[in-house]
Each structure stands twice: as C-alpha cells, then as structure tokens.
Design a protein around this motif. Sequence first.
Motif, PDB file in Angstrom:
ATOM      1  N   SER A 210     114.037 144.337 145.925  1.00  0.00           N
ATOM      2  CA  SER A 210     114.296 143.821 144.227  1.00  0.00           C
ATOM      3  C   SER A 210     115.005 142.843 144.365  1.00  0.00           C
ATOM      4  N   ALA A 211     116.342 142.075 144.937  1.00  0.00           N
ATOM      5  CA  ALA A 211     116.788 140.803 144.591  1.00  0.00           C
ATOM      6  C   ALA A 211     116.312 139.849 144.951  1.00  0.00           C
ATOM      7  N   LEU A 212     115.289 139.655 146.170  1.00  0.00           N
ATOM      8  CA  LEU A 212     114.501 138.637 146.234  1.00  0.00           C
ATOM      9  C   LEU A 212     113.169 138.840 145.231  1.00  0.00           C
ATOM     10  N   VAL A 213     112.931 139.736 145.065  1.00  0.00           N
ATOM     11  CA  VAL A 213     112.050 139.714 144.110  1.00  0.00           C
ATOM     12  C   VAL A 213     112.326 138.385 143.021  1.00  0.00           C
ATOM     13  N   ARG A 214     113.559 138.926 142.622  1.00  0.00           N
ATOM     14  CA  ARG A 214     113.987 138.696 141.352  1.00  0.00           C
ATOM     15  C   ARG A 214     114.555 136.955 141.614  1.00  0.00           C
ATOM     16  N   GLU A 215     115.473 136.825 142.254  1.00  0.00           N
ATOM     17  CA  GLU A 215     115.202 135.594 142.724  1.00  0.00           C
ATOM     18  C   GLU A 215     114.602 134.294 143.450  1.00  0.00           C
TER      19      GLU A 215
ATOM     20  N   ILE B  75     107.048 143.457 139.827  1.00  0.00           N
ATOM     21  CA  ILE B  75     106.158 142.578 138.359  1.00  0.00           C
ATOM     22  C   ILE B  75     106.723 141.220 137.673  1.00  0.00           C
ATOM     23  N   GLY B  76     107.313 141.967 136.802  1.00  0.00           N
ATOM     24  CA  GLY B  76     107.490 141.543 135.611  1.00  0.00           C
ATOM     25  C   GLY B  76     107.650 139.417 135.308  1.00  0.00           C
ATOM     26  N   VAL B  77     109.256 139.888 136.683  1.00  0.00           N
ATOM     27  CA  VAL B  77     109.522 138.716 136.767  1.00  0.00           C
ATOM     28  C   VAL B  77     108.313 137.394 137.752  1.00  0.00           C
ATOM     29  N   LEU B  78     107.138 137.909 138.327  1.00  0.00           N
ATOM     30  CA  LEU B  78     106.306 137.165 138.924  1.00  0.00           C
ATOM     31  C   LEU B  78     105.527 136.898 138.334  1.00  0.00           C
ATOM     32  N   VAL B  79     105.213 137.430 136.750  1.00  0.00           N
ATOM     33  CA  VAL B  79     104.452 136.529 136.072  1.00  0.00           C
ATOM     34  C   VAL B  79     104.262 135.238 135.692  1.00  0.00           C
ATOM     35  N   PRO B  80     105.531 135.138 134.810  1.00  0.00           N
ATOM     36  CA  PRO B  80     105.512 133.653 134.285  1.00  0.00           C
ATOM     37  C   PRO B  80     105.155 132.682 135.114  1.00  0.00           C
ATOM     38  N   HIS B  81     105.018 133.003 136.405  1.00  0.00           N
ATOM     39  CA  HIS B  81     104.912 131.336 137.686  1.00  0.00           C
ATOM     40  C   HIS B  81     102.864 131.879 137.756  1.00  0.00           C
ATOM     41  N   PHE B  82     102.544 132.185 137.314  1.00  0.00           N
ATOM     42  CA  PHE B  82     101.069 132.400 136.995  1.00  0.00           C
ATOM     43  C   PHE B  82     100.669 131.080 135.898  1.00  0.00           C
ATOM     44  N   GLY B  83     101.850 130.530 135.446  1.00  0.00           N
ATOM     45  CA  GLY B  83     101.517 129.238 134.564  1.00  0.00           C
ATOM     46  C   GLY B  83     102.077 128.045 135.153  1.00  0.00           C
ATOM     47  N   GLY B  84     102.667 127.975 136.527  1.00  0.00           N
ATOM     48  CA  GLY B  84     103.021 126.885 137.197  1.00  0.00           C
ATOM     49  C   GLY B  84     102.448 125.894 138.152  1.00  0.00           C
ATOM     50  N   GLU B  85     102.259 125.312 138.065  1.00  0.00           N
ATOM     51  CA  GLU B  85     101.414 123.697 138.791  1.00  0.00           C
ATOM     52  C   GLU B  85     101.279 124.019 140.457  1.00  0.00           C
ATOM     53  N   SER B  86     101.635 125.364 141.405  1.00  0.00           N
ATOM     54  CA  SER B  86     101.684 125.075 142.321  1.00  0.00           C
ATOM     55  C   SER B  86     100.779 126.699 142.613  1.00  0.00           C
ATOM     56  N   TYR B  87      99.953 126.033 143.040  1.00  0.00           N
ATOM     57  CA  TYR B  87      98.214 126.980 143.379  1.00  0.00           C
ATOM     58  C   TYR B  87      98.553 127.838 143.957  1.00  0.00           C
ATOM     59  N   LYS B  88      99.478 127.475 144.869  1.00  0.00           N
ATOM     60  CA  LYS B  88      99.603 128.334 146.507  1.00  0.00           C
ATOM     61  C   LYS B  88     100.606 130.011 146.162  1.00  0.00           C
ATOM     62  N   ILE B  89     101.375 129.488 144.886  1.00  0.00           N
ATOM     63  CA  ILE B  89     102.213 130.455 144.736  1.00  0.00           C
ATOM     64  C   ILE B  89     101.051 131.749 143.489  1.00  0.00           C
ATOM     65  N   ARG B  90     100.580 130.333 142.473  1.00  0.00           N
ATOM     66  CA  ARG B  90      99.219 131.916 142.088  1.00  0.00           C
ATOM     67  C   ARG B  90      98.826 132.359 142.751  1.00  0.00           C
ATOM     68  N   ASN B  91      97.929 131.635 144.137  1.00  0.00           N
ATOM     69  CA  ASN B  91      97.174 132.426 145.212  1.00  0.00           C
ATOM     70  C   ASN B  91      98.253 133.454 145.577  1.00  0.00           C
ATOM     71  N   ALA B  92      99.395 133.218 145.809  1.00  0.00           N
ATOM     72  CA  ALA B  92     100.148 134.744 146.428  1.00  0.00           C
ATOM     73  C   ALA B  92     100.701 135.485 145.171  1.00  0.00           C
ATOM     74  N   LEU B  93     100.150 135.341 144.113  1.00  0.00           N
ATOM     75  CA  LEU B  93     100.546 136.389 142.912  1.00  0.00           C
ATOM     76  C   LEU B  93      99.227 136.835 143.211  1.00  0.00           C
TER      77      LEU B  93
END
Length: 1277
Positions: free
Chosen positions: A277-282, A320-338
């Motif tokens: 959980s700590a790693l995901v939040r980080e 998962i809620g802390v990761l969803v905002p990264h769908f709006g980021g510019e890094s497609y690699k992070i979006r691919n991972a999500l």
Amino acid sequence: MAPHFVFPQSLRELEEDHEDNRLYAQNSIDVASLRSSELEEFVKGVSFDLSDKELFCIEDQDIFDRVYSLIRGYASLPSSCKLNLVESLRSNLSVLLPNVDSLTRTQDDDTLVHDRVASHRNAFKIYTFFLINVVLAEESNAGSSNNPKVIATTRKKLIKNSWNWEPQRGRILNLIANSLEINLVLLFGSTDPDENYLSFIAKHTFSMFENPILLKDSDTKDALCRIIGSCATKYHYLAQSCASIMHLIHKYDFVVIPMAEAVAGAKKKYADGSLASALVREIGRTNPKDYVKDTAGAENIGRFLVEIADRLPKLISTNIGVLVPHFGGESYKIRNALVGVLGKLVAKAFKDDEGEVSSKSVRLRTKQAMLEILLERCRDVSAYTRSRVLQVWAELCEEHSVSIGLWNEVAEVAAGRLEDKSAIVRKSALNLLIMMLQHNPFGPQLRIASFEATLEQYKKKLNELEPDVPAESVVDDLPSDNDTCNENGEVHKIDAQVLAEEQQESSTDSCLTQMEEEIIQKDNSVPDVGNLEQTRALVASLEAGLRFSKCVSATMPTLVQLMASSSASDVENTILLLMRCKQFQIDGSEACLRKMLPLVFSQDKSIYEAVENAFVTIYIRKNPVETAKNLLSLAIDSNIGDLAALEFIVAALVSKGDISTGMISALWDFFCFSVSGTTAEQSRGALSVLCMAAKSSPVILGSHLQDIIDIGFGRWAKVDPLLARAACFALQRLSDDDKKKLLSVNGSRVFGMLESLIAGSWLPENIWYAAADKAIAAIYTIHPTPETLAADIVKKSLSSVFDCSGGDELHNDIDSGSASILTTVQVAKLSRYLFIASHVAMNQLLYVESCARKIQKQRAAKEKADIDRHNLQSNGTTPADTLKDNNINAELGLAASADAMLDTLTDKAEKEIISGNSSEKNLIGHCAPFLSKLCRNFSLMQKLLFTVVENASSETVRSNCTIALGDLAVRFPNLLEPWTENMYARLQDASVSVRKNAVLVLSHLILNDMMKVKGYINEMAIQLEDEEERISSLAKLFFHELSKKGSNPIYNLLPDILGKLSIRNLKRESFCNIMQFLIASIKKDKQMEALVEKLCNRFNGVTDITQWEYISYCLSQLAFTEKGMKKLMESFKTYEHALSEESVMDHFKNIINKALIYLIFMYHLIQNSKKFAKPELKSCIEEFEDKLNKFHVEKKEQEVTARNAQIHQQRFGSTEGLPVSGNNGEDSAESDTEGATKSKAKKSSMKDQKGNVSASTKRSIRSKRSKFESPIDNGYN
C-alpha cells in the motif's frame, strides 16, 4: 559480562575505541603477513574455539579480535581457510537461533537471565555482522574478477584455487532471513530491534539487489526478498524500505519482478499489506510530469504495478483510486501499465463471493467502473495505449472475465479499431477478435440464419409463457457482469445453463443447428428449456449471440482492405482472423478467404508463408477425398487471377509433398467419374487441379492419358464445353516422354480432335475462343511439325467463311472484287477465322523464336564441350594449333557469320508467316489477299482500335481493347507512342472495369520501362481518389512501386502534377489527399529541400488565388530541415504577393510550427549527443515569422484601401454630370463630408480591427510555441 556490540557503519570502525564501553577490536592481526602454514593454523585455532566453546564465546575479546582479523583480511585467505571460517560462523548462528526461544523457559535469577539475554544478543549481532561482511567481501571479489581479461589470463588459477561459493551464499542469506523471522523481542526487548542492526542489514540487502547475477540464483533471491519483507513489514522499517525500493525500481529494470515477489511475500507471510500500500501511494503521489522525463523509470514502475496487481489483486483494488489520476498524465507507459493493472484486477480481484451483500455491491460497482475505464482507454491518444488496452481485453476474454452483457461492446470496439491509423493497434484488434471467437459463449457455429431462426422460435415460446408481456428484446436484461440481484438484495449468477447443455451435447455442431433441426422435425415446436426465467435468459443469450455474429460479419469488407495493406502484420493477422471466422462459419468469411489467394505472389516471405499455412489448414484434409473436393471446388469458382494463385500454391505443395499421392488419386477419381454423383463441372475442376500439380510433377498426367482424351474430347465435353479447354491445357503440360508416347499411340486421333475443335462448330460461341486458344497452343506444343497442321486449319477456316473449296479460285475472286464473294460473309465465321489466323501467326512466331533459342543453346553447349575436350587432351594447356584455328576463325568472323545466318533464317521464317507473293504460300499467306481487301475497306477503317476503345457502347469491348493496347505497346512501343494520350484517356472512362484495366495496363508498362512517364501522369494521380476503392488501391500501389525506382521519379514529376491538378475541377479535399500521398513518398532530405525552391518558383506569374492555396498547401506538407527553411526564407520575394490570403497564411503558419517541432527534435538530439546547436536558427525562424505577419497585415491593408478607393471612384462617377442647385450642393457637400467622416471612421475601425487580429495572431503563435519555448531557450541562449 562482556561489552555490548554496536553495529558500525563499516568494518574498519570496529578498531575505534568509544566511551560507551562497546566491544571493539583491540588487538587485530595482519593475516596477510602470515605464512600459509601459519595462516592455516591460525584459522584452525579460531574454528576450534568457535566450535568447542559456548555459542556466545564470540564476544570474548581474544576470539573477537582473531575473527575480526580474519574478516578484515578475508580476501587474502585461501579457499580452505575461507570454508572453515564461514562454516564455523554459519553453524554457530544456526544453532543460536533455536536457543533464543529457550530464553523464556529458564527459571534462573533475573540477573542471570538478563546477562544471558545480553550475551545471546551480542553473539547474534556479531555473527550476523561478520557473515554479512563475508558475503560483501566475496561479492566484491567476484565483481572484480568478472573482468573478461582477468578470466582469460587466470582461468587455470581460478579453477585450481576456487571454492563453490554460490551454495554458501544462499545458505548464509537464508540463515539471516531466518534470524529475522524468529521472535527477536526476547533479545531486543521490543517489537522493533536495534535501529543500527536493521539499517545495516537493509542497507546491504538493497545493495545486493543491484547485482543481477545474485538475482539469477533462486536461493539468494528468495533470501533477499524475505529479508526485505521482514524488515519493512515485521519490524516497521517501512519508510526507508519504500524509498530504497523506489530508487532501485527507477534505476534497474531487472529488480522489478524480484521486488514484486518480495512485497507479495511479505503480505502473504505476515498478512500485512502495508508495504504494498505504501509503495502504491508513493507511486500515486508522484507528479505525472516526472514520468515524462524519466521514460525508463516510468516503464519499470509500470511493470512493477502490473506484477503487484497480479500477485495482490484485492489489495491493489482497494488502492486503485490513487493511481487513476495518472490516466490524465502524458506518459503513455504509465497509462499502459495502469491498463494492465485494471486487467489483472478485473480478472482476479473479484472472483470469490465472500463478505456482506453491501460489500459485494461495492465491489461490483468498482469492477464496472474499471471496465468502463478500459473501454474509454480504447480511444487513447497514444497508439501504444490503444494497443495495450486491446491486448488486455484479449487476456480477459481468454480468462472468461468478460460477461455476455459486455461482450458485444468489446467486439464493436475491436471492429472499429481495425481501421486505426496505427499498425500495432490494428494488430491488437485482430488478435482480440480472434480471441473473442475462440472463447465466445454462444456456440461453435455463428451463422446469422441459425441464430435468427432459433431466436424467433424461442421468442414465441417466451410469449406463450408470458402472454401479457409484449415480445421485446431482452438482451438489455443481461447484467454487465453476468450478475443480478433479487428482491432481498442477494446476488445470484445468471447462467444460460440450458444453452450450455445444448452446446455440450455435440462436439461437432452448434446447439443452434440442433435446435433448428428439431424445430423442422417437430412442426415448428421448440425444446422446452424450463421455466420463464431460464427461457428469458436463453433468449437474451441468443440475441447477444446474433448481435456478435452480425458485428464480426460486418468486418469482412475491412478485412479485405487489410489484406492489401503494406504492413505484413496486418496481412498475417487478418488471415488468421479469417481462418477463425471460417471455423465458426461467420457469414462472408469464405468469400474473403478466396481473396487471400493472390497474396502468394507477395515478395514478403512471411505473407507467403501465412497464406500457404492458411491454405493447408483450410483446404488440405487428412481424408484425400475431402481434400480433392475442396481443391476442385476452388478451381471451379475462382476467376483468372485466383486460378493463377491457386496454381502457384498447388505446385508448391506438390513439390513439398503436402499434396500426397492419395489426394492425386482422389482427383483422378473425380475426373474419371469414379466417385458417385460427380458432375461434368467437377470433372473439369479436378482436371484443372491436376494440370496445376503437373507444373511441379509432369508425370502426374502420364498415367491417365487415355482418360484425358476420351473424357476431355468425348461426350462429356458437350455437357461442359470448358472440359475440352481443360483437356487441351493438360496436353500442354505433358512431360517429354508422355508426349512421345501420345504421338506414337494416339497422335493422329488427338490432332484430329484438336482440328475438329478449332474448325468445327459444336462448341458454344462464348467458349469456343478460349478452347481454340488452348487447342492451337497444344498443337504447337506436342506436334512435331505444327506449321503444316496449322496451315491446313487456316485454309479450312478461310474456306468456311466463303462456303467454297478455297484455293486459287477464291484468291482470284477476292482480287477481282467479286460482289458475290464479299457480300455473303457471316460475321461469326469471319470472327472465328480472324481469331484462328492471328493466334496461329502468334504461336508460329513464338515457335520460330523457341527453335532459334534451342539452336543457340545447342551450339553453345557444343562449343563448351569442344573447349573442355581440348583442355583435357592438353592437360590444362591449349595446343598451338587450336589457338591458331581460333585466331583464324576470329579473323574470318565465322562465329558472327553463324549468328547472322541464324538471324536470316529467323527473318525468313517470320516472312513466310505472312507472305502472300511467293510461289509457295504458307500459313496465313494464303489469306493475304483477303486481309488486304479487308483493311482497305473504308467502313472497317473507321473502326480502328482507338475509335472502338473510345466509342464502343459495351464496356467489355472497351476493357478488352484497353488490354490489347497494352499488349501492342509491349510489342510495338514506337508505333503506340503517338497514342499515349489516348491510352491515358481510358483512366477517365465511365466504366469501373475499363478504369481498373487502364490502371493495371499503364502500371505494367511504366514500371517495366515499356512506356515513358510523360506529361499525362496527373491522370493516374487522379485515380488515387477514385470512387472505386479497388482502383484507388491500385493507383496507390503504382506510385508506391514507382517511388522505389532509381532516385524516385515522383520527385521530378511532382511540380508538373501540381500544375495540372490545380487547373482541374477537383474537390479541394481530393487535391489535398492526392498531393499529401505523393509528397509522403519522398523521403530524402535533399529532394525535400529542392522541392521547396521549385514550389516557391511556381508562385511567379500566378494570379489565381486557388493555385496560391494549392502551392502553399504542398509547401506545408514538406518535411522542413534547416536548409529547407533557409531556402524558404531566401525565396520570400516569389510568394510575398500571396500572403494577403488567410488560407495561404495558415499554411505558412503550419510551416513555422513544423520548423519549431524540428527545433525541439534537434534540441533533444543535441542534448543526448552533448553537442552544441546553432543558435541563429531559432532567431531566423522568429524573424521569418515576424516578417510573414508584417507582410500579411500590410497586404490586407492595401487591399482594403484599394477597395475603398474603388468604391469611392464608382460613387463619384455615378454623381458626375448631374445638375445640382445650391441647396443640393450644400447637401452634397454635407453628404460628402459625412461620407468622408464615415470613411475615416470605418478605416480607423478597420485598422483597429486589423491591429487586434494581428495581436491575437501573435498571441496564438506564442501560445502554440510556449510548450517548445523553454527547452529551446535553455539550449540556445
């Protein structure tokens, strides 16, 4: 009581004395100075003391000093000493660990217990410290010895002195991991051990993770993972561990999976997911912009998230809620991972049904939200993300995690992505559809008709069970997750059990087909599936299945287009999907697979192999009869192009042995009507396939020569006239031995049949021409003197035209112009005669050429044999008399005279074909008088070829004439050169067939250098936007292949194409699409730079605004380099007059933006290469931009001023000469004054308006450039 031991920061710090009475090394020994014998005795003494005395004897000062000395000089110890020392320390610690639990069972005095615990704690810490230092020393030594030079030079020494360290390392680290898992509260007095102890272990454990060699050893990796998990979870060393883990993941890609295993192992062992959980939040708290800069780190983080989600799905689903905002980021690699994370969660996090009803409802809503995000991500701006989300959907289908209610939504998304502009997305969409067909929940057969028939019957059944409810589609009743809730809120699984049971009854057919048969047998009654709810579920499933079948069937036109794609992956995966569609009997899949056949001629080996494998999978069966039936059906239904492809495949499969002798025998059975129910059409198809197989193995036809003659030219030929044509073709494919056999046994009979076929009238008109063509070719293939038989056939055909005996009387009548002869000609007979005469002449010409080639080959072989024989006789040296003879022959030109004699004979043979003046008339020389009369006839001269090709009412005639023009251009290019414009004119024909053939003919002539690319190539360019997609695809293929020739002819043709298209009445969109496609085929920077200058020069002398727009559009499509921009700036005078137009200005703004993007690219390139860029380029672009804006504003103002002056002049001219009184004059003066005032106001307002436009334009340019400004400024200023 011994002093307490404190973990130092380094080994050498143990020699320092501290005031807190801690244990340190007081009398260390330099073991490197000892002789080998002394060193061995020293180590043996230490090992003996450690094994003989108590476990915590290590805290005795003497033993501690000696052990410290050995650890400090560990690198200089021989292997035997290392082994003794390590085994002593490891065994003592392994024995010490169980004794820790016994401390609670002692009943001694508290003081004694305290001293005992302190001794155990000291020994525990000392053993741990020394063992970790041993590991560090060994790994440091191993790292230095991994140098290739060291290994190469000291291989023998290493083998002689080495010891097996890897098992020892695994044992030591596993022992330390075990020490962390015991109850250390008894030693340290609290749940958290000594901070120095934990930091020391964690620090060096994380450092070992940086060595990929260690992680390849499973024992070592598992131990390191256990140590990390224990420190972070059990002993709450969380913050520091998270920071170290994040650092390692960002830096090294090989630690991702081991770290995920460590985190998952800690959760499983201690039932505590705090580390995960700590790693995901980080990760969630990280600024998304940071991942744009660190692409490697973003990829590693993404992989880590997917691995964690795979191992801990439920835990990650709650965070998962802390990761969803990264769908709006510019890094497609992070979006691919999500996207991958959501896929793992959907598949694994919601499987069990434990918990309260309310929690189930929340979990279902969470899952539905995840599925909606996955559907939304199918439209992501990045092609990589779109591709990845389609891959995730395929994985979910494979794991049966997609409900029926959502199935069709996913299918429609996949079908839509087949037209994506990115090849990787199309590939993923094709694979998704393949997976959906393979794992579909509707049955093994997906015929639309079956679904509709069964659905209609079950709807009637549903109406009977529920008479008050009108018949409606119940597919919407299917829940999104295949679940529903009853009135008590309990969740039940809706499963169409009856449908599933029906499907499982037969492994070879669909339940729907069985139901359909039962419906027919039971007089429109359907099987009873149970109660109302089960019937509704079945109807809903049938509706969903029907929708899915229609969705896949609707993709067939798109799949046909993808088979013509330039991307090999598109073609290969499309073929795989079509194979799967045929397996599930999707409507239209069979016809699409037929269009796969021409791809065997592809130069791409992977495409050819895909087609061949698909062909074998679909049509080649283990049963020879089934295979024969499939192949002959293909031959019957295929067109000319497909037949050529089929012949290529069959010949290749015969040579490989994939078509066995049993299959060949089955084909002969079909041809000979040995299979019951065989039709004449099937017999002809079987013979066609046998002829294709004979291309690789001619002996195939020799075993049934008599059958070919009897059936091919017998009564069955009258039932299917094309059978005679196939028999003629079979005669051409005979081997040389079989031809000799045929001539000796049935020669006269065969030639009589062929003559009867050509000269007779028993074949229908539409089939006779094709059969006669093959018959004439067969005569010239197997007859020893074909010209004699051909001459007789021509004579008979000529006589049949005039219904007379022929001979000199006929020639005299023709020469004298006898009306009775010339007016009684039948068109059908005349047409056949001309066909026979022309084909005989053509075959005779080919025959003469083939004979000449044979003579040349024989002569060359003879000369080579003579040379070899002379060389052999002279033992490798040429005799003097041979050299002399060769020199004499060369001087006399005997070799040249032989070639000249051969050419003379060839010319004579060619002349004899058409000679009508010699005493002995040969072949069509007999009909020369008639042909000359025919060509002199004025009424026939009007129907010359080009007249017919332009004015014929039949599109078939125009198409055939277009093809004939291509053949003539190949044979007589100089004669056809003046008619080039007429040939290009066929591209504008109203008929699709004529245009298509014109594109094919011109493509063949131009690409094979048989026709020069003249000034009419713009007509071919227009076909890029033809309404018929097949024609536009052929035109694109032509220009694609043309661009590969030489230095790309399109570069030279482009300005001329632009000039001619700009004056044509083309739609703006069509013009833009054509030029964009052509410009995209130019890849070289030098050509792009030269085009800039050429296009700029076209502005000179052009006053048409439309042409300005077109030229500026073409300029905006070029790829601008630094030199290209400079040429554009230098040519400013050529186009400055066109800058007043907004559309032209917009295109130049696009050029500026392209230049800025080029600057950004160069900036990053320069950063990576650590070079310096030219700072003047950016300033030049800015000056050019300001200059463009300035001229644009000035030209607009000049236009407005000129317009106002014209209006004023017109007004003044209209009032001049009118009589006015004084009052009128005053009024006029007032009106003039008022008009002037209004004009000034209007002018000032326009200036203000123009100023605002200019300012807004500049602001828009700055805003567009803002995202590029900072890196450029930092790089150049």
